[in-house]
Motif scaffolding. Structure first.
Motif, mmCIF file in Angstrom:
data_model
loop_
_atom_site.group_PDB
_atom_site.id
_atom_site.type_symbol
_atom_site.label_atom_id
_atom_site.label_comp_id
_atom_site.label_asym_id
_atom_site.label_seq_id
_atom_site.Cartn_x
_atom_site.Cartn_y
_atom_site.Cartn_z
ATOM 1 N N ARG A 3 0.849 -1.193 0.000
ATOM 2 C CA ARG A 3 0.000 0.000 0.000
ATOM 3 C C ARG A 3 0.879 1.235 0.000
ATOM 4 O O ARG A 3 1.802 1.355 0.803
ATOM 5 N N ILE A 4 0.609 2.150 -0.876
ATOM 6 C CA ILE A 4 1.417 3.362 -1.001
ATOM 7 C C ILE A 4 0.851 4.458 -0.113
ATOM 8 O O ILE A 4 -0.353 4.686 -0.071
ATOM 9 N N GLU A 6 -0.164 8.058 0.927
ATOM 10 C CA GLU A 6 -0.587 9.290 0.272
ATOM 11 C C GLU A 6 -0.973 10.308 1.334
ATOM 12 O O GLU A 6 -1.625 9.981 2.321
ATOM 13 N N ARG A 138 -2.075 6.951 -11.924
ATOM 14 C CA ARG A 138 -3.132 6.221 -11.225
ATOM 15 C C ARG A 138 -3.962 5.452 -12.246
ATOM 16 O O ARG A 138 -4.409 6.028 -13.234
ATOM 17 N N GLU A 163 -1.203 -0.067 -3.879
ATOM 18 C CA GLU A 163 -2.629 0.215 -3.894
ATOM 19 C C GLU A 163 -2.935 1.509 -3.160
ATOM 20 O O GLU A 163 -2.242 1.893 -2.219
ATOM 21 N N GLY A 164 -3.962 2.189 -3.618
ATOM 22 C CA GLY A 164 -4.413 3.408 -2.973
ATOM 23 C C GLY A 164 -5.895 3.586 -3.227
ATOM 24 O O GLY A 164 -6.562 2.692 -3.751
ATOM 25 N N THR A 165 -6.402 4.741 -2.868
ATOM 26 C CA THR A 165 -7.826 5.027 -3.086
ATOM 27 C C THR A 165 -7.986 6.411 -3.683
ATOM 28 O O THR A 165 -7.168 7.306 -3.447
ATOM 29 N N LYS A 171 -10.856 1.979 -5.352
ATOM 30 C CA LYS A 171 -9.518 1.418 -5.392
ATOM 31 C C LYS A 171 -8.768 1.906 -6.627
ATOM 32 O O LYS A 171 -9.329 2.024 -7.709
ATOM 33 N N ILE A 174 -1.446 2.699 -7.956
ATOM 34 C CA ILE A 174 -0.601 3.888 -8.010
ATOM 35 C C ILE A 174 0.816 3.489 -8.390
ATOM 36 O O ILE A 174 1.417 2.600 -7.787
#
Length: 240
Positions: A3-4, A6, A138, A163-165, A171, A174
């Motif tokens: 998970r990245i 942000e 993205r 993964e990011g949002t 979802k 990234i």
């Protein structure tokens, strides 16, 4: 791949104001891209990025076409991209990216926003060393073999993938690279038939700081005020 991290997004000003600001920002990106590389997206990677961001931001097609036409004309404004740096409340570093046709106006507005919010604007380089300048793509993760994609893109400058949002909690995949590798990573992604939701140049904080919520909101008020200025394109901060 994981998970990245942000930095949190600001959502203080009204939805319609935010949409109008987004369209203005993209229109300036289009103008700068067209002036630098011409009006054909086939031969202009910067313009392709701006058009991808326009689609992701739901910018109407007629507004996009009008922006390209306007940027191709003789009376187009000459926007200068200028970065301003400073510290917000509680010592949080902030970088402000502007596109302006009046530097005197812009620097006065940015300085006022910093001062009014309890921060102070610094000189060039005063906080830049606390960030890494990166290209950020993205993508929708749907139908993407993420492990295979990661292996394929490493040779094209990929540094981070995770993964990011999005702003609505959707979802996203990234992908980050050093800014100098932006163009070749963009080309590699496009060669795979993938259309990014957005492609941006971003300043990523090296050591993001966590503050108590009340103090964090003080920082975000400064960020929000900066973001609403007509000359400001993007604001990057070191708040986790």
């Amino acid at each position: 791949m994981g998970r990245i991290f942000e930095t949190r997004k600001t959502t203080m000003f009204a939805r319609w104001n935010k949409m109008a600001k987004l369209f203005t920002r993209i229109s300036k990106d289009i103008a700068i891209a067209v002036k630098a590389g011409g009006p054909s997206p086939d031969n202009n990677p910067a313009l392709r990025r701006a058009l991808q961001n326009a689609r992701h931001g739901n910018m109407p097609k007629d507004k996009v076409e009008a922006a390209i036409k306007r940027a191709s004309g003789q009376d187009v404004k000459n926007y200068e991209v200028v970065l301003y740096e400073g510290y917000g409340p509680h010592g949080i570093p902030i970088i402000v990216e502007t596109a302006t046709d009046n530097v005197v106006r812009t620097v006065a507005n940015v300085r006022h926003a910093f001062k009014d919010g309890g921060g102070n604007m610094g000189n060039t380089g005063s906080v830049g060393f606390l960030f890494q300048h990166m290209g950020v793509f993205r993508l929708s993760p749907e139908g993407v073999d993420q492990d295979a994609l990661e292996l394929d893109l490493i040779d094209h400058g990929l540094q981070e993938m995770g993964e990011g949002t999005g702003e609505k909690g959707e979802k996203q995949l990234i992908i980050r690279c050093a800014f100098n590798d932006f163009g070749r990573l963009q080309h590699a992604i496009e060669e795979k038939g993938l259309s990014p939701l957005s492609a941006e140049s971003e300043y990523i904080p090296l050591n993001p700081v966590t503050l108590p919520e009340e103090q964090a909101q003080e920082v975000l008020k400064v960020v929000d005020k900066l973001e609403q200025d007509e000359d400001v394109q993007r604001v990057f901060h070191g708040l986790a």
